[in-house]
Motif scaffolding. Structure first.
Motif, PDB file in Angstrom:
ATOM      1  N   LYS A 148       0.839  -1.192   0.000  1.00  0.00           N
ATOM      2  CA  LYS A 148       0.000   0.000   0.000  1.00  0.00           C
ATOM      3  C   LYS A 148       0.875   1.243   0.000  1.00  0.00           C
ATOM      4  O   LYS A 148       1.788   1.375   0.814  1.00  0.00           O
ATOM      5  CB  LYS A 148      -0.877  -0.022   1.245  1.00  0.00           C
ATOM      6  N   PHE A 149       0.593   2.134  -0.933  1.00  0.00           N
ATOM      7  CA  PHE A 149       1.230   3.443  -0.973  1.00  0.00           C
ATOM      8  C   PHE A 149       0.235   4.427  -0.391  1.00  0.00           C
ATOM      9  O   PHE A 149      -0.952   4.376  -0.706  1.00  0.00           O
ATOM     10  CB  PHE A 149       1.543   3.864  -2.414  1.00  0.00           C
ATOM     11  N   ARG A 150       0.698   5.330   0.464  1.00  0.00           N
ATOM     12  CA  ARG A 150      -0.221   6.312   1.015  1.00  0.00           C
ATOM     13  C   ARG A 150       0.493   7.616   1.307  1.00  0.00           C
ATOM     14  O   ARG A 150       1.714   7.655   1.492  1.00  0.00           O
ATOM     15  CB  ARG A 150      -0.904   5.791   2.270  1.00  0.00           C
ATOM     16  N   VAL A 151      -0.293   8.681   1.319  1.00  0.00           N
ATOM     17  CA  VAL A 151       0.214  10.009   1.618  1.00  0.00           C
ATOM     18  C   VAL A 151      -0.041  10.269   3.095  1.00  0.00           C
ATOM     19  O   VAL A 151      -1.140  10.045   3.589  1.00  0.00           O
ATOM     20  CB  VAL A 151      -0.490  11.069   0.752  1.00  0.00           C
ATOM     21  N   THR A 152       0.995  10.697   3.799  1.00  0.00           N
ATOM     22  CA  THR A 152       0.850  11.026   5.219  1.00  0.00           C
ATOM     23  C   THR A 152       1.274  12.475   5.443  1.00  0.00           C
ATOM     24  O   THR A 152       2.072  13.026   4.689  1.00  0.00           O
ATOM     25  CB  THR A 152       1.715  10.106   6.111  1.00  0.00           C
ATOM     26  N   ASP A 153       0.718  13.066   6.468  1.00  0.00           N
ATOM     27  CA  ASP A 153       1.066  14.444   6.813  1.00  0.00           C
ATOM     28  C   ASP A 153       2.188  14.457   7.840  1.00  0.00           C
ATOM     29  O   ASP A 153       2.176  13.690   8.794  1.00  0.00           O
ATOM     30  CB  ASP A 153      -0.140  15.175   7.394  1.00  0.00           C
ATOM     31  N   SER A 154       3.150  15.316   7.602  1.00  0.00           N
ATOM     32  CA  SER A 154       4.234  15.535   8.552  1.00  0.00           C
ATOM     33  C   SER A 154       4.038  16.938   9.122  1.00  0.00           C
ATOM     34  O   SER A 154       4.125  17.924   8.379  1.00  0.00           O
ATOM     35  CB  SER A 154       5.576  15.425   7.839  1.00  0.00           C
ATOM     36  N   PRO A 155       3.731  17.061  10.403  1.00  0.00           N
ATOM     37  CA  PRO A 155       3.433  18.387  10.966  1.00  0.00           C
ATOM     38  C   PRO A 155       4.682  19.271  11.062  1.00  0.00           C
ATOM     39  O   PRO A 155       5.807  18.792  10.996  1.00  0.00           O
ATOM     40  CB  PRO A 155       2.904  18.061  12.359  1.00  0.00           C
ATOM     41  N   GLU A 156       4.437  20.559  11.222  1.00  0.00           N
ATOM     42  CA  GLU A 156       5.546  21.496  11.442  1.00  0.00           C
ATOM     43  C   GLU A 156       6.252  21.114  12.739  1.00  0.00           C
ATOM     44  O   GLU A 156       5.622  20.686  13.701  1.00  0.00           O
ATOM     45  CB  GLU A 156       5.001  22.918  11.538  1.00  0.00           C
ATOM     46  N   ARG A 157       7.571  21.230  12.750  1.00  0.00           N
ATOM     47  CA  ARG A 157       8.316  20.850  13.946  1.00  0.00           C
ATOM     48  C   ARG A 157       9.559  21.721  14.089  1.00  0.00           C
ATOM     49  O   ARG A 157       9.974  22.402  13.158  1.00  0.00           O
ATOM     50  CB  ARG A 157       8.697  19.378  13.892  1.00  0.00           C
ATOM     51  N   ASP A 158      10.140  21.675  15.278  1.00  0.00           N
ATOM     52  CA  ASP A 158      11.376  22.410  15.550  1.00  0.00           C
ATOM     53  C   ASP A 158      12.558  21.577  15.086  1.00  0.00           C
ATOM     54  O   ASP A 158      12.556  20.348  15.176  1.00  0.00           O
ATOM     55  CB  ASP A 158      11.515  22.685  17.047  1.00  0.00           C
ATOM     56  N   GLY A 159      13.574  22.254  14.594  1.00  0.00           N
ATOM     57  CA  GLY A 159      14.786  21.580  14.160  1.00  0.00           C
ATOM     58  C   GLY A 159      15.976  22.504  14.327  1.00  0.00           C
ATOM     59  O   GLY A 159      15.860  23.587  14.901  1.00  0.00           O
ATOM     60  N   ARG A 160      17.109  22.058  13.845  1.00  0.00           N
ATOM     61  CA  ARG A 160      18.327  22.867  13.910  1.00  0.00           C
ATOM     62  C   ARG A 160      19.014  22.861  12.559  1.00  0.00           C
ATOM     63  O   ARG A 160      19.057  21.838  11.886  1.00  0.00           O
ATOM     64  CB  ARG A 160      19.296  22.303  14.953  1.00  0.00           C
ATOM     65  N   ASN A 161      19.558  24.010  12.193  1.00  0.00           N
ATOM     66  CA  ASN A 161      20.350  24.111  10.982  1.00  0.00           C
ATOM     67  C   ASN A 161      21.655  23.358  11.248  1.00  0.00           C
ATOM     68  O   ASN A 161      22.404  23.717  12.160  1.00  0.00           O
ATOM     69  CB  ASN A 161      20.617  25.587  10.669  1.00  0.00           C
ATOM     70  N   PRO A 162      21.968  22.314  10.488  1.00  0.00           N
ATOM     71  CA  PRO A 162      23.169  21.519  10.775  1.00  0.00           C
ATOM     72  C   PRO A 162      24.469  22.299  10.584  1.00  0.00           C
ATOM     73  O   PRO A 162      25.474  21.996  11.222  1.00  0.00           O
ATOM     74  CB  PRO A 162      23.085  20.347   9.810  1.00  0.00           C
ATOM     75  N   ALA A 163      24.447  23.314   9.746  1.00  0.00           N
ATOM     76  CA  ALA A 163      25.670  24.084   9.498  1.00  0.00           C
ATOM     77  C   ALA A 163      25.959  25.070  10.625  1.00  0.00           C
ATOM     78  O   ALA A 163      27.108  25.262  11.007  1.00  0.00           O
ATOM     79  CB  ALA A 163      25.568  24.829   8.167  1.00  0.00           C
ATOM     80  N   THR A 164      24.900  25.694  11.158  1.00  0.00           N
ATOM     81  CA  THR A 164      25.114  26.741  12.163  1.00  0.00           C
ATOM     82  C   THR A 164      24.639  26.359  13.559  1.00  0.00           C
ATOM     83  O   THR A 164      24.996  27.017  14.523  1.00  0.00           O
ATOM     84  CB  THR A 164      24.367  28.025  11.750  1.00  0.00           C
ATOM     85  N   GLY A 165      23.808  25.340  13.653  1.00  0.00           N
ATOM     86  CA  GLY A 165      23.253  24.956  14.947  1.00  0.00           C
ATOM     87  C   GLY A 165      22.095  25.835  15.381  1.00  0.00           C
ATOM     88  O   GLY A 165      21.538  25.667  16.459  1.00  0.00           O
ATOM     89  N   GLU A 166      21.706  26.773  14.535  1.00  0.00           N
ATOM     90  CA  GLU A 166      20.632  27.706  14.852  1.00  0.00           C
ATOM     91  C   GLU A 166      19.276  26.994  14.826  1.00  0.00           C
ATOM     92  O   GLU A 166      18.999  26.175  13.953  1.00  0.00           O
ATOM     93  CB  GLU A 166      20.641  28.833  13.810  1.00  0.00           C
ATOM     94  N   ALA A 167      18.420  27.311  15.815  1.00  0.00           N
ATOM     95  CA  ALA A 167      17.075  26.731  15.871  1.00  0.00           C
ATOM     96  C   ALA A 167      16.238  27.268  14.714  1.00  0.00           C
ATOM     97  O   ALA A 167      16.387  28.419  14.311  1.00  0.00           O
ATOM     98  CB  ALA A 167      16.418  27.073  17.195  1.00  0.00           C
ATOM     99  N   MET A 168      15.382  26.397  14.167  1.00  0.00           N
ATOM    100  CA  MET A 168      14.534  26.805  13.048  1.00  0.00           C
ATOM    101  C   MET A 168      13.270  25.961  13.033  1.00  0.00           C
ATOM    102  O   MET A 168      13.196  24.928  13.687  1.00  0.00           O
ATOM    103  CB  MET A 168      15.281  26.656  11.724  1.00  0.00           C
ATOM    104  N   LYS A 169      12.275  26.425  12.321  1.00  0.00           N
ATOM    105  CA  LYS A 169      11.031  25.679  12.136  1.00  0.00           C
ATOM    106  C   LYS A 169      11.133  24.914  10.820  1.00  0.00           C
ATOM    107  O   LYS A 169      11.552  25.464   9.803  1.00  0.00           O
ATOM    108  CB  LYS A 169       9.819  26.610  12.074  1.00  0.00           C
ATOM    109  N   ILE A 170      10.759  23.633  10.848  1.00  0.00           N
ATOM    110  CA  ILE A 170      10.687  22.829   9.636  1.00  0.00           C
ATOM    111  C   ILE A 170       9.214  22.810   9.231  1.00  0.00           C
ATOM    112  O   ILE A 170       8.351  22.436  10.025  1.00  0.00           O
ATOM    113  CB  ILE A 170      11.224  21.410   9.874  1.00  0.00           C
TER     114      ILE A 170
END
Length: 91
Positions: free
Chosen positions: A49-71
């Motif tokens: 089965k192939f299906r589309v799922t939703d990935s909600p907005e989440r907090d993350g970090r820029n791997p280059a700078t370590g700065e917090a960001m929203k995905i």
């Protein structure tokens, strides 16, 4: 196996030209994508089965700078193998 290998395998196995096999392969993939975009789910008996799922907005970090960001929220395309396929893989 990549796209070209799949086309070659179908052309050889079904006795059709590579051009015809390419049209078939691309047609199947296009149909799966179109159906998933429209209905959100495509079920193929004995395969999965192939299906589309939703990935909600989440907090993350820029791997280059370590700065917090929203995905941003997004949609994902997921595959779940059928019992038949799992049994074949796990022998």
């Amino acid at each position: 196996m990549n796209h070209s290998d799949l086309i070659d395998t179908i052309a050889t196995g079904e006795g059709v030209t590579k051009a015809d096999a390419k049209k078939l392969v691309e047609g199947v993939f296009a149909a799966i994508v179109d159906a998933a975009a429209k209905d959100g789910e495509v079920s193929i008996n004995g395969f999965g089965k192939f299906r589309v799922t939703d990935s909600p907005e989440r907090d993350g970090r820029n791997p280059a700078t370590g700065e917090a960001m929203k995905i941003k929220a997004s949609k994902r395309f997921a595959f779940t193998a059928s019992k038949t396929l799992k049994d074949k893989l796990n022998g």
